[in-house]
Design a protein around this motif. Sequence first.
Motif, PDB file in Angstrom:
ATOM      1  N   LEU A  86       0.811  -1.208   0.000  1.00  0.00           N
ATOM      2  CA  LEU A  86       0.000   0.000   0.000  1.00  0.00           C
ATOM      3  C   LEU A  86       0.847   1.263   0.000  1.00  0.00           C
ATOM      4  N   LYS A  87       0.314   2.278  -0.675  1.00  0.00           N
ATOM      5  CA  LYS A  87       0.994   3.571  -0.804  1.00  0.00           C
ATOM      6  C   LYS A  87       0.093   4.658  -0.215  1.00  0.00           C
ATOM      7  N   PRO A  88       0.676   5.764   0.205  1.00  0.00           N
ATOM      8  CA  PRO A  88      -0.162   6.861   0.715  1.00  0.00           C
ATOM      9  C   PRO A  88      -1.240   7.294  -0.287  1.00  0.00           C
ATOM     10  N   GLU A  89      -0.954   7.210  -1.553  1.00  0.00           N
ATOM     11  CA  GLU A  89      -1.951   7.605  -2.550  1.00  0.00           C
ATOM     12  C   GLU A  89      -3.108   6.631  -2.679  1.00  0.00           C
ATOM     13  N   ASP A  90      -3.031   5.509  -1.984  1.00  0.00           N
ATOM     14  CA  ASP A  90      -4.170   4.584  -1.943  1.00  0.00           C
ATOM     15  C   ASP A  90      -5.193   5.005  -0.889  1.00  0.00           C
ATOM     16  N   THR A  91      -4.856   5.999  -0.092  1.00  0.00           N
ATOM     17  CA  THR A  91      -5.771   6.486   0.921  1.00  0.00           C
ATOM     18  C   THR A  91      -7.062   6.978   0.285  1.00  0.00           C
ATOM     19  N   ALA A  92      -8.178   6.441   0.743  1.00  0.00           N
ATOM     20  CA  ALA A  92      -9.488   6.777   0.164  1.00  0.00           C
ATOM     21  C   ALA A  92     -10.573   6.026   0.922  1.00  0.00           C
ATOM     22  N   VAL A  93     -11.802   6.374   0.634  1.00  0.00           N
ATOM     23  CA  VAL A  93     -12.934   5.543   1.038  1.00  0.00           C
ATOM     24  C   VAL A  93     -13.163   4.546  -0.087  1.00  0.00           C
ATOM     25  N   TYR A  94     -13.218   3.289   0.256  1.00  0.00           N
ATOM     26  CA  TYR A  94     -13.388   2.231  -0.727  1.00  0.00           C
ATOM     27  C   TYR A  94     -14.832   1.746  -0.701  1.00  0.00           C
ATOM     28  N   TYR A  95     -15.422   1.698  -1.891  1.00  0.00           N
ATOM     29  CA  TYR A  95     -16.812   1.302  -2.049  1.00  0.00           C
ATOM     30  C   TYR A  95     -16.920   0.020  -2.862  1.00  0.00           C
ATOM     31  N   CYS A  96     -17.815  -0.822  -2.426  1.00  0.00           N
ATOM     32  CA  CYS A  96     -18.174  -2.033  -3.155  1.00  0.00           C
ATOM     33  C   CYS A  96     -19.437  -1.745  -3.962  1.00  0.00           C
ATOM     34  N   ALA A  97     -19.508  -2.323  -5.164  1.00  0.00           N
ATOM     35  CA  ALA A  97     -20.664  -2.092  -6.017  1.00  0.00           C
ATOM     36  C   ALA A  97     -21.023  -3.371  -6.759  1.00  0.00           C
ATOM     37  N   ALA A  98     -22.296  -3.489  -7.129  1.00  0.00           N
ATOM     38  CA  ALA A  98     -22.784  -4.676  -7.830  1.00  0.00           C
ATOM     39  C   ALA A  98     -23.702  -4.282  -8.972  1.00  0.00           C
ATOM     40  N   ARG A  99     -23.641  -5.067 -10.029  1.00  0.00           N
ATOM     41  CA  ARG A  99     -24.555  -4.871 -11.160  1.00  0.00           C
ATOM     42  C   ARG A  99     -24.828  -6.221 -11.808  1.00  0.00           C
ATOM     43  N   ARG A 100     -26.014  -6.368 -12.342  1.00  0.00           N
ATOM     44  CA  ARG A 100     -26.325  -7.583 -13.107  1.00  0.00           C
ATOM     45  C   ARG A 100     -25.648  -7.485 -14.457  1.00  0.00           C
ATOM     46  N   GLY A 101     -25.027  -8.561 -14.885  1.00  0.00           N
ATOM     47  CA  GLY A 101     -24.436  -8.578 -16.207  1.00  0.00           C
ATOM     48  C   GLY A 101     -22.940  -8.424 -16.187  1.00  0.00           C
ATOM     49  N   LEU A 102     -22.411  -7.922 -17.297  1.00  0.00           N
ATOM     50  CA  LEU A 102     -20.970  -7.855 -17.494  1.00  0.00           C
ATOM     51  C   LEU A 102     -20.333  -6.823 -16.572  1.00  0.00           C
ATOM     52  N   PRO A 103     -19.092  -7.051 -16.192  1.00  0.00           N
ATOM     53  CA  PRO A 103     -18.396  -6.071 -15.358  1.00  0.00           C
ATOM     54  C   PRO A 103     -18.083  -4.810 -16.151  1.00  0.00           C
ATOM     55  N   MET A 104     -18.196  -3.678 -15.483  1.00  0.00           N
ATOM     56  CA  MET A 104     -17.939  -2.389 -16.110  1.00  0.00           C
ATOM     57  C   MET A 104     -17.060  -1.553 -15.191  1.00  0.00           C
ATOM     58  N   GLY A 105     -16.350  -0.623 -15.792  1.00  0.00           N
ATOM     59  CA  GLY A 105     -15.446   0.205 -15.012  1.00  0.00           C
ATOM     60  C   GLY A 105     -15.950   1.595 -14.702  1.00  0.00           C
ATOM     61  N   PHE A 106     -17.260   1.809 -14.838  1.00  0.00           N
ATOM     62  CA  PHE A 106     -17.818   3.137 -14.610  1.00  0.00           C
ATOM     63  C   PHE A 106     -18.920   3.073 -13.571  1.00  0.00           C
ATOM     64  N   THR A 107     -18.954   4.069 -12.704  1.00  0.00           N
ATOM     65  CA  THR A 107     -19.907   4.059 -11.592  1.00  0.00           C
ATOM     66  C   THR A 107     -21.351   4.038 -12.065  1.00  0.00           C
ATOM     67  N   THR A 108     -21.640   4.650 -13.196  1.00  0.00           N
ATOM     68  CA  THR A 108     -23.022   4.781 -13.650  1.00  0.00           C
ATOM     69  C   THR A 108     -23.661   3.445 -13.984  1.00  0.00           C
ATOM     70  N   TYR A 109     -22.878   2.416 -14.191  1.00  0.00           N
ATOM     71  CA  TYR A 109     -23.420   1.111 -14.547  1.00  0.00           C
ATOM     72  C   TYR A 109     -23.848   0.295 -13.332  1.00  0.00           C
TER      73      TYR A 109
END
Length: 123
Positions: A86-109
């Motif tokens: 881990l690096k200092p730049e990894d500092t953040a709030v980490y969120y888990c997300a789920a969607r039906r279907g194919l994996p996507m790299g955008f929050t809107t999906y």
Amino acid sequence: QVQLVESGGGLVQAGGSLRLSCAASGGTLTGYSMAWFRQTPGKEREFVTTINWSGGTIDYADSVKGRFTISRDNAKNTVYLQMNSLKPEDTAVYYCAARRGLPMGFTTYYDHWGRGTQVTVSS
């Protein structure tokens, strides 16, 4: 209605490791792709990694490749994020997300989100 709860965040020194978990309740994750995103104050939520239902398709942001590993246990309705080096730049709030279907790299999906878990990496 699928509900997601993250856990495992905390304070760690640079070079250390943490393992985040995302547990689902209120429904099964059958057919769901899962993802982790992270966010720091004043910035947009950014993609970290995603995994499809079977675990056969995984993608990582360039910034975490080789250091982070996503996995899932469908029998336990849980997704994990192993974070090493881990690096200092990894500092953040980490969120888990789920969607039906194919994996996507955008929050809107993504339809379902947890409330997040704070990860702080000290230098």
